[in-house]
Enzyme design. Structure first.
Site, PDB file in Angstrom:
ATOM      1  N   CYS A 109       0.819  -1.213   0.000  1.00 14.56           N
ATOM      2  CA  CYS A 109       0.000   0.000   0.000  1.00 14.56           C
ATOM      3  C   CYS A 109       0.855   1.267   0.000  1.00 14.56           C
ATOM      4  O   CYS A 109       0.458   2.288  -0.560  1.00 14.56           O
ATOM      5  CB  CYS A 109      -0.911   0.023   1.226  1.00 14.56           C
ATOM      6  SG  CYS A 109      -1.899  -1.457   1.477  1.00 14.56           S
ATOM      7  N   ASP A 163      -2.573  -3.650   7.665  1.00 14.13           N
ATOM      8  CA  ASP A 163      -3.687  -4.453   8.170  1.00 14.13           C
ATOM      9  C   ASP A 163      -3.668  -5.859   7.584  1.00 14.13           C
ATOM     10  O   ASP A 163      -3.949  -6.840   8.273  1.00 14.13           O
ATOM     11  CB  ASP A 163      -5.017  -3.778   7.831  1.00 14.13           C
ATOM     12  CG  ASP A 163      -5.237  -2.492   8.606  1.00 14.13           C
ATOM     13  OD1 ASP A 163      -4.287  -2.044   9.266  1.00 14.13           O
ATOM     14  OD2 ASP A 163      -6.343  -1.946   8.551  1.00 14.13           O
ATOM     15  N   SER A 198     -12.966  -5.759   8.272  1.00 17.98           N
ATOM     16  CA  SER A 198     -12.215  -5.241   7.140  1.00 17.98           C
ATOM     17  C   SER A 198     -13.180  -4.753   6.080  1.00 17.98           C
ATOM     18  O   SER A 198     -14.325  -5.214   5.987  1.00 17.98           O
ATOM     19  CB  SER A 198     -11.332  -6.349   6.567  1.00 17.98           C
ATOM     20  OG  SER A 198     -10.924  -6.048   5.254  1.00 17.98           O
TER      21      SER A 198
END
EC number: 4.2.1.9
Length: 557
Positions: free
Chosen positions: A50, A82, A473
């Site tokens: 990311c 995450d 999520s």
């Protein structure tokens, strides 16, 4: 007033000679002390795909700032991946990182008297962390999203990271073998960028674009495409103009613009985490905005985009179909957006969208026409009842069984639940309860992607309900209810649920109910004792002492 009105505190006058001496060491010359100092909050990290492309964007912004007559100062912010920490103890630090990011940006900008800020982020908490800081600071600011990952490919189908989580459940159910699990793992993440569906990162970048705090089209660009670097350059140029005009975050982050953001989140089928994060951003901007506002907006906004996790397409497909501006134009035409909201460019939303077609292109299927939505109403519902008097958040659109009443299967942590799922101990009709995973009880309000994905992988996604005081999520779908408030650690009713109790999840009535008499609940409440804190030192202990309930955004100030 001069463009460097804030930084004059460290650059102007004879007594600031020592300050200037330090600045000369990092590249300032005689002619630079009258220029605005702009901080670049750079979330670059090789921890996660990311954020691994952010340094390139930061350098583009740095170069553009210099060319536009500003003095850039680069500083780092943390990130937590995450996807990598998911299902582990490390996930407790994910939501905490939102506060660390916000606090670190606020601290650096205030300490160094910066005149403006470019925040550059990629993974989920980068976006709300940055916006919380920018709202607190209220100096001219812009957000640059690192961009979305392109889909992986295997056996003719597109893959995302959620494909890998679901493959774990499929493997446990003997639907795929070791080799196929390995191939999904190898192909799910082909390069740089945030998780590719309308998961939390892409949801929050879309919300930020809708609020006018980032440039049009920037929230759905692929991380590795040249247009993302061009967008970073243009963002820096726009910010310098915003400094001259003194366009401030709190003139952009208003009740109306937050309503716009929620409207867009509903229309694109975004993550449940948007509720938590937008409440926190509203709090930072001192805007009167509450959890019940989400339900009011949901009832009038259709889901227009067929995007993963529950749909077919990913963010790069949405970008090719016209991106967030196309979605916003449709919402504006039908009276569901406030077109008079200001954006960082100085234009209103209506002005930004002026040349966008009123209808999506006919050669794509990602954005539906107004008369053929994916769902007629929004998908993020606020459920209330004796289990969640402050509210809980559920994704309800596309659920095959919108009303489940079944026996509670109670787990005190995510790990114990995951073991039961993989051991095939959860049956159709069960309502799984995962508690003591809330903001204070976890602490940190972990995301339950591993158990929900395992349920889907084992074929139980449509027949088993799951409720938790933790989070989900953005990749989660199915009959799942999170953010249950009050949480178990605070003595919420979820703490009083016993194995086998009847629980009702009714999406249509937006009800979350423990079917136990009030007399019995009072007996249980009298016997309940709060558990000892799981952490007594360090950041998690501090967080647990400070954090608010999820229904207020899990804020710490």
């Amino acid at each position: 007033m001069p463009d460097n009105r804030r930084s004059q505190a460290i650059t102007k006058g004879a007594k600031r000679a020592p300050n200037r001496a330090m600045l000369r060491a990092v590249g300032f010359g005689d002619g630079d002390f009258d220029k605005p100092i702009v901080g670049i909050a750079n979330g670059f990290s090789t921890i996660t795909p990311c954020n691994m492309g952010l340094d390139t964007l930061a350098k583009c912004a740095e170069h553009a700032l210099k060319n536009a007559g500003a003095m850039p100062q680069m500083f780092g912010t943390i990130t937590v991946s995450d996807g990598i920490s998911m299902g582990t103890e490390g996930m407790k630090y994910s939501l905490v990182s939102r506060e660390v990011i916000a606090d670190s940006i606020e601290t650096c900008v205030q300490a160094e008297s910066m005149d403006g800020v470019i925040a550059i982020g990629g993974c989920d908490k980068n976006m709300p962390g940055a916006l919380i800081a920018l709202a607190r600071l209220n100096v001219p600011s812009i957000f640059v999203y690192g961009g979305t990952i392109k889909p992986g490919h295997y056996q003719g189908r597109d893959l995302t990271i959620v494909s890998a989580f679901e493959a774990v459940g499929q493997h446990s159910a003997h639907k795929i073998d070791d080799q196929e699990l390995l191939e999904v793992e190898r192909h799910a993440c082909p390069g740089a960028g945030s998780c590719g569906g309308m998961y939390t990162a892409n949801t929050m970048s879309s919300a930020i674009e809708a609020m006018g705090m980032s440039l049009p089209h920037s929230s759905t660009m692929a991380a590795e495409d040249e247009e993302k670097r061009i967008s970073a350059t243009r963002s820096a140029e726009v910010l310098v103009e915003a400094i001259k005009k003194q366009i401030l975050p709190r003139s952009l982050i208003t009740r109306k613009s937050l309503e716009n953001a929620v409207t867009v989140v509903m229309a694109v089928g975004g993550s449940t985490n948007a509720v938590l994060h937008l409440l926190a951003i509203a709090h930072a901007a001192e805007v009167d905005f509450h959890i019940d506002d989400f339900e009011a907006i949901r009832a009038r906004v259709p889901v227009l985009c067929d995007l993963k996790p529950s749909g077919r397409y990913v963010a790069t497909d949405l970008h090719r179909a016209g991106g967030i501006p196309q979605v916003m134009k449709m919402l504006l035409v039908h009276g569901l957006l406030h077109g008079d909201c200001l954006t960082i460019s100085g234009q209103t939303i209506a002005e930004v969208l002026k040349d966008i077609p009123e209808q999506p292109r006919a050669d794509q299927n990602v954005i539906r026409t107004w008369d053929n939505p994916v769902y007629e109403q929004g998908h993020l519902a606020i459920l209330k009842g004796n289990l969640s008097p402050e509210g809980a958040v559920a994704k309800i659109s596309g659920v095959k069984n919108p009303n489940i009443t079944g026996p509670a299967r109670v787990f005190e942590s995510e790990e114990t639940c995951m073991t039961a799922i993989l051991d095939r101990k959860i049956k159709p009709g069960d309502v799984v309860v995962i508690r003591y995973e809330g903001p204070r009880g976890g602490p940190g309000m972990r995301e339950m992607l591993s158990p929900t994905s395992a349920l889907i992988g084992e074929g139980l996604g449509d027949s088993v309900g799951l409720i938790t005081d933790g989070r989900f999520s953005g990749g989660t779908y199915g009959m799942v209810v999170g953010h249950v408030a009050p949480e178990a650690y605070a003595g919420g009713v979820i703490a009083l649920v016993e194995e086998g109790d009847s629980i009702t999840i009714d999406a249509h009535r937006r009800l979350l109910q423990l079917n136990v008499s009030e007399t019995e609940l009072e007996r249980r409440r009298a016997a309940w004792q709060p558990p000892a804190p799981r952490y007594t030192r360090g950041v998690l202990a501090k967080y647990a002492k400070l954090v608010s309930t999820a229904s207020r955004g899990a804020v710490t100030d």
